[in-house]
Design a protein around this motif. Structure first.
Motif, PDB file in Angstrom:
ATOM      1  N   HIS A 197     -35.417  -7.705  70.345  1.00  0.00           N
ATOM      2  CA  HIS A 197     -34.611  -8.463  71.295  1.00  0.00           C
ATOM      3  C   HIS A 197     -33.435  -9.181  70.640  1.00  0.00           C
ATOM      4  CE1 HIS A 197     -37.831  -7.682  74.109  1.00  0.00           C
ATOM      5  NE2 HIS A 197     -38.706  -8.294  73.327  1.00  0.00           N
ATOM      6  N   MET A 198     -33.429  -9.275  69.333  1.00  0.00           N
ATOM      7  CA  MET A 198     -32.411 -10.057  68.646  1.00  0.00           C
ATOM      8  C   MET A 198     -31.073  -9.313  68.619  1.00  0.00           C
ATOM      9  SD  MET A 198     -32.157 -13.057  67.255  1.00  0.00           S
ATOM     10  CE  MET A 198     -33.880 -13.433  66.867  1.00  0.00           C
ATOM     11  N   VAL A 199     -30.004 -10.011  69.002  1.00  0.00           N
ATOM     12  CA  VAL A 199     -28.663  -9.429  68.973  1.00  0.00           C
ATOM     13  C   VAL A 199     -28.201  -9.324  67.528  1.00  0.00           C
ATOM     14  CG1 VAL A 199     -26.240  -9.838  69.564  1.00  0.00           C
ATOM     15  CG2 VAL A 199     -28.030 -10.206  71.278  1.00  0.00           C
ATOM     16  N   ARG A 200     -27.702  -8.142  67.167  1.00  0.00           N
ATOM     17  CA  ARG A 200     -27.202  -7.912  65.813  1.00  0.00           C
ATOM     18  C   ARG A 200     -25.683  -8.040  65.800  1.00  0.00           C
ATOM     19  NH1 ARG A 200     -31.230  -4.366  66.984  1.00  0.00           N
ATOM     20  NH2 ARG A 200     -33.034  -4.296  65.592  1.00  0.00           N
ATOM     21  N   PRO A 201     -25.090  -8.240  64.636  1.00  0.00           N
ATOM     22  CA  PRO A 201     -23.627  -8.306  64.556  1.00  0.00           C
ATOM     23  C   PRO A 201     -22.985  -7.028  65.080  1.00  0.00           C
ATOM     24  CG  PRO A 201     -24.627  -9.080  62.520  1.00  0.00           C
ATOM     25  CD  PRO A 201     -25.736  -8.483  63.326  1.00  0.00           C
ATOM     26  N   ALA A 202     -21.833  -7.169  65.699  1.00  0.00           N
ATOM     27  CA  ALA A 202     -21.125  -6.018  66.230  1.00  0.00           C
ATOM     28  C   ALA A 202     -20.699  -5.092  65.098  1.00  0.00           C
ATOM     29  CB  ALA A 202     -19.903  -6.475  67.014  1.00  0.00           C
ATOM     30  N   THR A 203     -20.830  -3.795  65.311  1.00  0.00           N
ATOM     31  CA  THR A 203     -20.457  -2.813  64.298  1.00  0.00           C
ATOM     32  C   THR A 203     -19.176  -2.078  64.646  1.00  0.00           C
ATOM     33  OG1 THR A 203     -21.861  -1.149  65.392  1.00  0.00           O
ATOM     34  CG2 THR A 203     -22.858  -2.462  63.624  1.00  0.00           C
ATOM     35  N   ALA A 204     -18.687  -2.242  65.890  1.00  0.00           N
ATOM     36  CA  ALA A 204     -17.473  -1.542  66.308  1.00  0.00           C
ATOM     37  C   ALA A 204     -16.809  -2.342  67.413  1.00  0.00           C
ATOM     38  CB  ALA A 204     -17.813  -0.131  66.794  1.00  0.00           C
ATOM     39  N   PRO A 205     -15.487  -2.281  67.500  1.00  0.00           N
ATOM     40  CA  PRO A 205     -14.796  -2.953  68.603  1.00  0.00           C
ATOM     41  C   PRO A 205     -15.024  -2.215  69.920  1.00  0.00           C
ATOM     42  CG  PRO A 205     -13.249  -1.660  67.318  1.00  0.00           C
ATOM     43  CD  PRO A 205     -14.552  -1.597  66.588  1.00  0.00           C
ATOM     44  N   GLY A 206     -14.750  -2.889  70.991  1.00  0.00           N
ATOM     45  CA  GLY A 206     -14.870  -2.252  72.291  1.00  0.00           C
ATOM     46  C   GLY A 206     -16.282  -2.256  72.837  1.00  0.00           C
ATOM     47  N   MET A 207     -16.596  -1.269  73.660  1.00  0.00           N
ATOM     48  CA  MET A 207     -17.838  -1.217  74.417  1.00  0.00           C
ATOM     49  C   MET A 207     -18.949  -0.507  73.661  1.00  0.00           C
ATOM     50  SD  MET A 207     -18.388   0.518  78.189  1.00  0.00           S
ATOM     51  CE  MET A 207     -16.797  -0.122  78.728  1.00  0.00           C
ATOM     52  N   THR A 208     -20.127  -1.122  73.629  1.00  0.00           N
ATOM     53  CA  THR A 208     -21.312  -0.509  73.049  1.00  0.00           C
ATOM     54  C   THR A 208     -22.519  -0.850  73.917  1.00  0.00           C
ATOM     55  OG1 THR A 208     -21.641  -2.434  71.606  1.00  0.00           O
ATOM     56  CG2 THR A 208     -20.479  -0.538  70.662  1.00  0.00           C
ATOM     57  N   VAL A 209     -23.579  -0.066  73.771  1.00  0.00           N
ATOM     58  CA  VAL A 209     -24.820  -0.309  74.509  1.00  0.00           C
ATOM     59  C   VAL A 209     -25.659  -1.312  73.727  1.00  0.00           C
ATOM     60  CG1 VAL A 209     -26.930   0.718  75.415  1.00  0.00           C
ATOM     61  CG2 VAL A 209     -24.776   1.988  75.543  1.00  0.00           C
ATOM     62  N   GLU A 210     -25.903  -2.490  74.296  1.00  0.00           N
ATOM     63  CA  GLU A 210     -26.753  -3.487  73.653  1.00  0.00           C
ATOM     64  C   GLU A 210     -28.213  -3.112  73.812  1.00  0.00           C
ATOM     65  OE1 GLU A 210     -27.715  -6.202  71.273  1.00  0.00           O
ATOM     66  OE2 GLU A 210     -25.628  -6.353  71.892  1.00  0.00           O
ATOM     67  N   ASN A 211     -28.602  -2.800  75.029  1.00  0.00           N
ATOM     68  CA  ASN A 211     -29.932  -2.258  75.321  1.00  0.00           C
ATOM     69  C   ASN A 211     -29.852  -1.533  76.653  1.00  0.00           C
ATOM     70  OD1 ASN A 211     -30.381  -4.186  77.477  1.00  0.00           O
ATOM     71  ND2 ASN A 211     -30.937  -5.696  75.918  1.00  0.00           N
ATOM     72  N   ALA A 212     -30.977  -1.070  77.157  1.00  0.00           N
ATOM     73  CA  ALA A 212     -30.953  -0.239  78.355  1.00  0.00           C
ATOM     74  C   ALA A 212     -30.383  -0.964  79.569  1.00  0.00           C
ATOM     75  CB  ALA A 212     -32.367   0.245  78.663  1.00  0.00           C
ATOM     76  N   LYS A 213     -30.403  -2.301  79.569  1.00  0.00           N
ATOM     77  CA  LYS A 213     -29.996  -3.066  80.737  1.00  0.00           C
ATOM     78  C   LYS A 213     -28.703  -3.842  80.534  1.00  0.00           C
ATOM     79  CE  LYS A 213     -34.024  -1.979  82.614  1.00  0.00           C
ATOM     80  NZ  LYS A 213     -34.150  -1.022  83.732  1.00  0.00           N
ATOM     81  N   CYS A 214     -28.059  -3.691  79.385  1.00  0.00           N
ATOM     82  CA  CYS A 214     -26.919  -4.560  79.088  1.00  0.00           C
ATOM     83  C   CYS A 214     -25.920  -3.855  78.165  1.00  0.00           C
ATOM     84  CB  CYS A 214     -27.423  -5.846  78.423  1.00  0.00           C
ATOM     85  SG  CYS A 214     -26.167  -7.111  78.169  1.00  0.00           S
ATOM     86  N   LEU A 215     -24.631  -4.079  78.428  1.00  0.00           N
ATOM     87  CA  LEU A 215     -23.570  -3.590  77.574  1.00  0.00           C
ATOM     88  C   LEU A 215     -22.900  -4.766  76.864  1.00  0.00           C
ATOM     89  CD1 LEU A 215     -21.812  -0.912  79.831  1.00  0.00           C
ATOM     90  CD2 LEU A 215     -23.603  -0.553  78.116  1.00  0.00           C
ATOM     91  N   ARG A 216     -22.468  -4.525  75.631  1.00  0.00           N
ATOM     92  CA  ARG A 216     -21.716  -5.515  74.873  1.00  0.00           C
ATOM     93  C   ARG A 216     -20.273  -5.024  74.732  1.00  0.00           C
ATOM     94  NH1 ARG A 216     -22.694  -7.884  68.977  1.00  0.00           N
ATOM     95  NH2 ARG A 216     -24.626  -6.738  69.132  1.00  0.00           N
ATOM     96  N   TYR A 217     -19.331  -5.959  74.857  1.00  0.00           N
ATOM     97  CA  TYR A 217     -17.932  -5.607  74.645  1.00  0.00           C
ATOM     98  C   TYR A 217     -17.340  -6.574  73.627  1.00  0.00           C
ATOM     99  CZ  TYR A 217     -13.541  -3.319  75.821  1.00  0.00           C
ATOM    100  OH  TYR A 217     -12.400  -2.554  75.772  1.00  0.00           O
ATOM    101  N   THR A 218     -16.883  -6.032  72.497  1.00  0.00           N
ATOM    102  CA  THR A 218     -16.175  -6.822  71.491  1.00  0.00           C
ATOM    103  C   THR A 218     -14.701  -6.798  71.859  1.00  0.00           C
ATOM    104  OG1 THR A 218     -17.815  -6.221  69.817  1.00  0.00           O
ATOM    105  CG2 THR A 218     -15.725  -7.113  69.045  1.00  0.00           C
ATOM    106  N   VAL A 219     -14.212  -7.926  72.356  1.00  0.00           N
ATOM    107  CA  VAL A 219     -12.866  -8.006  72.935  1.00  0.00           C
ATOM    108  C   VAL A 219     -11.855  -8.415  71.877  1.00  0.00           C
ATOM    109  CG1 VAL A 219     -11.473  -9.022  74.784  1.00  0.00           C
ATOM    110  CG2 VAL A 219     -13.952  -8.733  75.106  1.00  0.00           C
ATOM    111  N   ASP A 220     -10.754  -7.679  71.820  1.00  0.00           N
ATOM    112  CA  ASP A 220      -9.611  -8.044  70.984  1.00  0.00           C
ATOM    113  C   ASP A 220      -8.359  -7.713  71.787  1.00  0.00           C
ATOM    114  OD1 ASP A 220      -7.859  -8.762  69.030  1.00  0.00           O
ATOM    115  OD2 ASP A 220      -8.249  -7.031  67.742  1.00  0.00           O
TER     116      ASP A 220
END
Length: 225
Positions: free
Chosen positions: A10-33
């Motif tokens: 369940h622990m969020v890890r540091p972002a590895t790429a900019p933009g949109m990535t799949v955090e888990n099956a129910k959530c997306l992460r977006y690294t905004v720049d």
């Protein structure tokens, strides 16, 4: 802190790429720049220097307000930071759209997308204005599109020899190269006797793929909870 809640699952890890990535099956992460766009109200957490602005009609039509069949507008997210997006614990997926691609998707399934994508609102050809959920967003350009779906979607190939008939409340979207029309599978007499509940379907013909969710619940179901 100890316990399963604080495990690596369940622990969020540091972002590895900019933009949109799949955090888990129910959530997306977006690294905004810079800027990205999301369904209004879909942000569940963020960190960094981000600003959230309801989208309206901008100068020269660049800042368009996209309204889905449910009347849900978009918001712009600007700045530098990370944001997480989800919608009622629905499953999340990412579609990569490239030059020359076109993806038509029901607005209720749009979660977030890159600002490099262009979009327009259209009605399904042959459906008129009476079909429920038949106002769709058409995405073109180059970038990623984040979608939500109740359950695991079905991706069904469509060929000229094998058109696909889908429930109008279950269709998520389809690729370019497909034409649409409505098909009535019941006779008037059957409908008057109560019918089977499967009176009208959306027909997709041509060469491509259609995405279907495993649910026929109408889009306003969640609003009635």
């Amino acid at each position: 802190m100890m316990g399963d809640l604080f495990s690596s699952e369940h622990m969020v890890r540091p972002a590895t790429a900019p933009g949109m990535t799949v955090e888990n099956a129910k959530c997306l992460r977006y690294t905004v720049d810079g800027e990205m766009l999301a369904r209004q109200g879909a942000m569940v957490a963020y960190r960094g220097d981000l600003r959230f602005e309801r989208k309206g009609q901008g100068v020269g039509g660049m800042l368009k307000r996209a309204v889905t069949g449910e009347g849900l507008p978009l918001m712009a997210v600007r700045g530098q930071g990370e944001a997480w997006f989800a919608q009622e614990a629905q499953n999340c997926f990412v579609v990569e759209i490239g030059p020359g691609d076109e993806f038509t998707v029901n607005g209720r399934n749009v979660l977030c997308f890159d600002a490099t994508l262009s979009y327009r609102i259209s009605t399904v050809k042959g459906a008129g204005v009476t079909g429920g959920g038949l106002f769709n967003s058409v995405f073109t350009g180059h970038g990623k599109l984040g979608l939500v779906c109740e359950g695991s979607p079905l991706v069904i190939p469509v060929t000229p020899q094998s058109p696909v008939y889908v429930d109008t409340d279950a269709v998520v979207g389809w690729t370019a190269g497909l034409s649409t029309s409505l098909h009535r599978s019941q006779s008037l007499g059957s409908m008057l006797r109560g019918g089977s509940g499967e009176a009208v379907q959306l027909v997709l013909q041509g060469q491509g793929h259609v995405v279907v969710r495993p649910s026929e619940a109408p889009p306003h179901k969640a609003q009635q909870r």
